[in-house]
Design an enzyme around this catalytic site. Structure first.
Site, PDB file in Angstrom:
ATOM      1  N   GLY A  56       0.817  -1.210   0.000  1.00  0.00           N
ATOM      2  CA  GLY A  56       0.000   0.000   0.000  1.00  0.00           C
ATOM      3  C   GLY A  56       0.847   1.255   0.000  1.00  0.00           C
ATOM      4  O   GLY A  56       2.054   1.202  -0.176  1.00  0.00           O
ATOM      5  N   LYS A  57       0.156   2.375   0.197  1.00  0.00           N
ATOM      6  CA  LYS A  57       0.848   3.655   0.158  1.00  0.00           C
ATOM      7  C   LYS A  57       1.627   3.912   1.440  1.00  0.00           C
ATOM      8  O   LYS A  57       2.616   4.622   1.442  1.00  0.00           O
ATOM      9  CB  LYS A  57      -0.163   4.783  -0.047  1.00  0.00           C
ATOM     10  CG  LYS A  57      -0.614   4.882  -1.508  1.00  0.00           C
ATOM     11  CD  LYS A  57      -1.593   6.014  -1.690  1.00  0.00           C
ATOM     12  CE  LYS A  57      -2.898   5.675  -1.259  1.00  0.00           C
ATOM     13  NZ  LYS A  57      -4.083   5.539  -1.094  1.00  0.00           N
ATOM     14  N   ALA A  59       2.226   1.281   3.943  1.00  0.00           N
ATOM     15  CA  ALA A  59       2.888   0.111   4.516  1.00  0.00           C
ATOM     16  C   ALA A  59       2.920  -1.047   3.530  1.00  0.00           C
ATOM     17  O   ALA A  59       2.093  -1.131   2.624  1.00  0.00           O
ATOM     18  CB  ALA A  59       2.169  -0.312   5.791  1.00  0.00           C
ATOM     19  N   VAL A  61       3.022  -5.336   3.612  1.00  0.00           N
ATOM     20  CA  VAL A  61       2.845  -6.473   4.508  1.00  0.00           C
ATOM     21  C   VAL A  61       3.453  -7.707   3.848  1.00  0.00           C
ATOM     22  O   VAL A  61       3.210  -7.971   2.659  1.00  0.00           O
ATOM     23  CB  VAL A  61       1.357  -6.708   4.859  1.00  0.00           C
ATOM     24  CG1 VAL A  61       1.187  -7.943   5.724  1.00  0.00           C
ATOM     25  CG2 VAL A  61       0.770  -5.479   5.568  1.00  0.00           C
ATOM     26  N   LYS A  75       4.616  -6.263   8.994  1.00  0.00           N
ATOM     27  CA  LYS A  75       4.134  -5.008   8.406  1.00  0.00           C
ATOM     28  C   LYS A  75       5.237  -3.962   8.508  1.00  0.00           C
ATOM     29  O   LYS A  75       5.730  -3.680   9.600  1.00  0.00           O
ATOM     30  CB  LYS A  75       2.872  -4.548   9.147  1.00  0.00           C
ATOM     31  CG  LYS A  75       2.220  -3.307   8.550  1.00  0.00           C
ATOM     32  CD  LYS A  75       0.862  -3.030   9.198  1.00  0.00           C
ATOM     33  CE  LYS A  75       0.182  -1.807   8.605  1.00  0.00           C
ATOM     34  NZ  LYS A  75      -1.149  -1.556   9.207  1.00  0.00           N
ATOM     35  N   ASP A 192     -10.732   3.694  11.547  1.00  0.00           N
ATOM     36  CA  ASP A 192     -10.729   3.420  10.104  1.00  0.00           C
ATOM     37  C   ASP A 192     -11.421   2.084   9.856  1.00  0.00           C
ATOM     38  O   ASP A 192     -11.003   1.282   9.024  1.00  0.00           O
ATOM     39  CB  ASP A 192      -9.285   3.400   9.577  1.00  0.00           C
ATOM     40  CG  ASP A 192      -9.214   3.416   8.048  1.00  0.00           C
ATOM     41  OD1 ASP A 192     -10.217   3.803   7.399  1.00  0.00           O
ATOM     42  OD2 ASP A 192      -8.171   3.036   7.500  1.00  0.00           O
ATOM     43  N   TYR A 196     -13.037  -3.038   4.537  1.00  0.00           N
ATOM     44  CA  TYR A 196     -11.676  -3.183   4.013  1.00  0.00           C
ATOM     45  C   TYR A 196     -10.646  -3.466   5.106  1.00  0.00           C
ATOM     46  O   TYR A 196      -9.505  -3.810   4.810  1.00  0.00           O
ATOM     47  CB  TYR A 196     -11.253  -1.916   3.254  1.00  0.00           C
ATOM     48  CG  TYR A 196     -12.098  -1.672   2.032  1.00  0.00           C
ATOM     49  CD1 TYR A 196     -11.792  -2.299   0.833  1.00  0.00           C
ATOM     50  CD2 TYR A 196     -13.224  -0.853   2.105  1.00  0.00           C
ATOM     51  CE1 TYR A 196     -12.577  -2.104  -0.291  1.00  0.00           C
ATOM     52  CE2 TYR A 196     -14.024  -0.650   0.983  1.00  0.00           C
ATOM     53  CZ  TYR A 196     -13.694  -1.277  -0.205  1.00  0.00           C
ATOM     54  OH  TYR A 196     -14.476  -1.095  -1.313  1.00  0.00           O
ATOM     55  N   ASP A 209      -5.427  -3.457  11.024  1.00  0.00           N
ATOM     56  CA  ASP A 209      -5.040  -2.087  10.665  1.00  0.00           C
ATOM     57  C   ASP A 209      -5.433  -1.095  11.763  1.00  0.00           C
ATOM     58  O   ASP A 209      -6.236  -0.188  11.550  1.00  0.00           O
ATOM     59  CB  ASP A 209      -5.721  -1.724   9.331  1.00  0.00           C
ATOM     60  CG  ASP A 209      -5.013  -0.611   8.589  1.00  0.00           C
ATOM     61  OD1 ASP A 209      -3.979  -0.135   9.100  1.00  0.00           O
ATOM     62  OD2 ASP A 209      -5.486  -0.214   7.513  1.00  0.00           O
TER      63      ASP A 209
HETATM   64  P1  ATP Z   1      -2.560   0.143   2.793  1.00  0.00           P
HETATM   65  O1  ATP Z   1      -1.779   1.394   2.746  1.00  0.00           O
HETATM   66  O2  ATP Z   1      -2.242  -0.927   1.794  1.00  0.00           O
HETATM   67  O3  ATP Z   1      -4.046   0.383   2.887  1.00  0.00           O
HETATM   68  P2  ATP Z   1      -2.777  -0.440   5.451  1.00  0.00           P
HETATM   69  O4  ATP Z   1      -2.092   0.631   6.187  1.00  0.00           O
HETATM   70  O5  ATP Z   1      -4.240  -0.352   5.204  1.00  0.00           O
HETATM   71  O6  ATP Z   1      -2.073  -0.577   4.102  1.00  0.00           O
HETATM   72  P3  ATP Z   1      -3.268  -3.010   6.647  1.00  0.00           P
HETATM   73  O7  ATP Z   1      -4.699  -2.809   6.332  1.00  0.00           O
HETATM   74  O8  ATP Z   1      -2.901  -3.294   8.048  1.00  0.00           O
HETATM   75  O9  ATP Z   1      -2.375  -1.792   6.176  1.00  0.00           O
HETATM   76  O10 ATP Z   1      -2.692  -4.187   5.777  1.00  0.00           O
HETATM   77  C1  ATP Z   1      -2.745  -4.156   4.373  1.00  0.00           C
HETATM   78  C2  ATP Z   1      -3.241  -5.496   3.850  1.00  0.00           C
HETATM   79  O11 ATP Z   1      -2.352  -6.540   4.247  1.00  0.00           O
HETATM   80  C3  ATP Z   1      -4.599  -5.902   4.375  1.00  0.00           C
HETATM   81  O12 ATP Z   1      -5.652  -5.382   3.583  1.00  0.00           O
HETATM   82  C4  ATP Z   1      -4.533  -7.411   4.293  1.00  0.00           C
HETATM   83  O13 ATP Z   1      -4.830  -7.839   2.974  1.00  0.00           O
HETATM   84  C5  ATP Z   1      -3.068  -7.716   4.574  1.00  0.00           C
HETATM   85  N1  ATP Z   1      -2.838  -8.021   6.001  1.00  0.00           N
HETATM   86  C6  ATP Z   1      -2.700  -7.123   7.013  1.00  0.00           C
HETATM   87  N2  ATP Z   1      -2.504  -7.745   8.200  1.00  0.00           N
HETATM   88  C7  ATP Z   1      -2.509  -9.070   7.935  1.00  0.00           C
HETATM   89  C8  ATP Z   1      -2.349 -10.259   8.752  1.00  0.00           C
HETATM   90  N3  ATP Z   1      -2.151 -10.189  10.072  1.00  0.00           N
HETATM   91  N4  ATP Z   1      -2.427 -11.453   8.133  1.00  0.00           N
HETATM   92  C9  ATP Z   1      -2.629 -11.535   6.794  1.00  0.00           C
HETATM   93  N5  ATP Z   1      -2.779 -10.469   5.986  1.00  0.00           N
HETATM   94  C10 ATP Z   1      -2.716  -9.250   6.530  1.00  0.00           C
HETATM   95 MN    MN Z   2      -6.015  -1.377   5.639  1.00  0.00          MN
END
Ligand code: ATP
Ligand code: MN
Length: 255
Positions: A56-57, A59, A61, A75, A192, A196, A209
């Protein structure tokens, strides 16, 4: 189909068994590499980084393997994101848990990662279904992986069409109970919450998240809670009559 058997084709989340440490070295700065190595070698938080699950923008994972063969999620917050720079401060400022806002952006991101770790801990302690936190160092957070063999679990929005009506209702009830525990026991507001940031795994919803989650004492907590609730209730209202549960949750949140 019962929710624990949900399999969605998510080619993008499939992982090649390659040496991702090398990729990480190429993609991240030397500070981030230091924390990745520290978590692996000193803190023994994971053994092998496998592959990217999401980019993502703010982070990335990664899927990782632990020393006992368990699946983990790593992450990594980007210390270079411009948008991140703007949004992050609003959540830290005003939270009584963080009396001062670091002036260096890197330190702010480190605080952000520690904040997500602490929020996961507090939520887990309150009985909320979140991925269990394992370790944090700098901008790198290790937690339980939701999914198996590097294939992450589906988000609620992805599982939505495959869920039977009765599963939808069960997910909704479990989620509302989690929200109540998050607010009343952990005294935190997600900030948030939506389809999603909820994953479906082991037949139940998991909230993810949580870095931006603020304490109830934060000046914006009511506003953020209102937005979280309207996201969740309007999403589920397409398939359920949510009014009764919504009323009873709102009543218990007022106390
Ligand atoms: P982005 O900038 O991509 O939106 P984000 O800050 O929303 O990142 P997260 O939502 O925590 O970060 O994680 C991004 C994605 O990684 C999630 O939508 C999910 O698909 C995957 N993910 C996050 N945590 C886990 C986990 N514990 N196990 C498996 N997949 C995960
Ligand atoms: Mn997210």
């Amino acid at each position: 189909m019962s929710p624990h058997r949900i399999r969605i084709d998510r080619e993008e989340s499939k992982v090649k068994d390659e040496d991702v440490i090398k990729t990480v070295e190429e993609v991240f700065d030397s500070f981030t590499n230091y924390h990745v190595y520290r978590l692996r070698n000193s803190l023994k938080a994971f053994k092998e980084l496998r592959g990217a699950v999401s980019a993502g923008k703010e982070a990335r994972v990664y899927w990782a393997k632990g020393w006992r063969g368990e699946d983990l999620a790593v992450k990594i917050y980007l210390t270079s994101s411009a948008e991140f720079r703007k949004s992050i401060k609003n959540y830290i400022a005003g939270d009584p848990r963080f009396p001062s806002v670091p002036s260096k952006f890197r330190d702010l991101v480190y605080l952000w990662a520690r904040k997500e770790y602490g929020n996961l801990e507090d939520m887990a302690k309150a009985g909320v279904s979140v991925p269990a936190p394992v370790a944090v160092s700098g901008n790198v957070l290790v937690m339980r992986f939701l999914g198996e063999n590097g294939l992450r679990a589906p988000l609620l929005v992805e599982a939505w069409r495959e869920l039977e009506d009765e599963d939808v209702e069960r997910m909704f009830n479990l989620l509302v109970d989690d929200i109540e525990r998050m607010v009343c026991k952990a005294r935190l507001v997600h900030g948030d919450l939506s389809e999603y940031n909820i994953m479906i795994w082991e037949g139940r919803p998991w909230i993810i998240d949580v870095a931006q989650a603020v304490s109830l004492d934060h000046p914006k907590s009511r506003e953020l809670l209102e937005r979280d609730l309207s996201n969740v209730f309007s999403f589920f209202s397409h398939r359920l009559d949510v009014s009764e549960k919504e009323e009873s949750l709102r009543r218990s949140l007022e106390q």
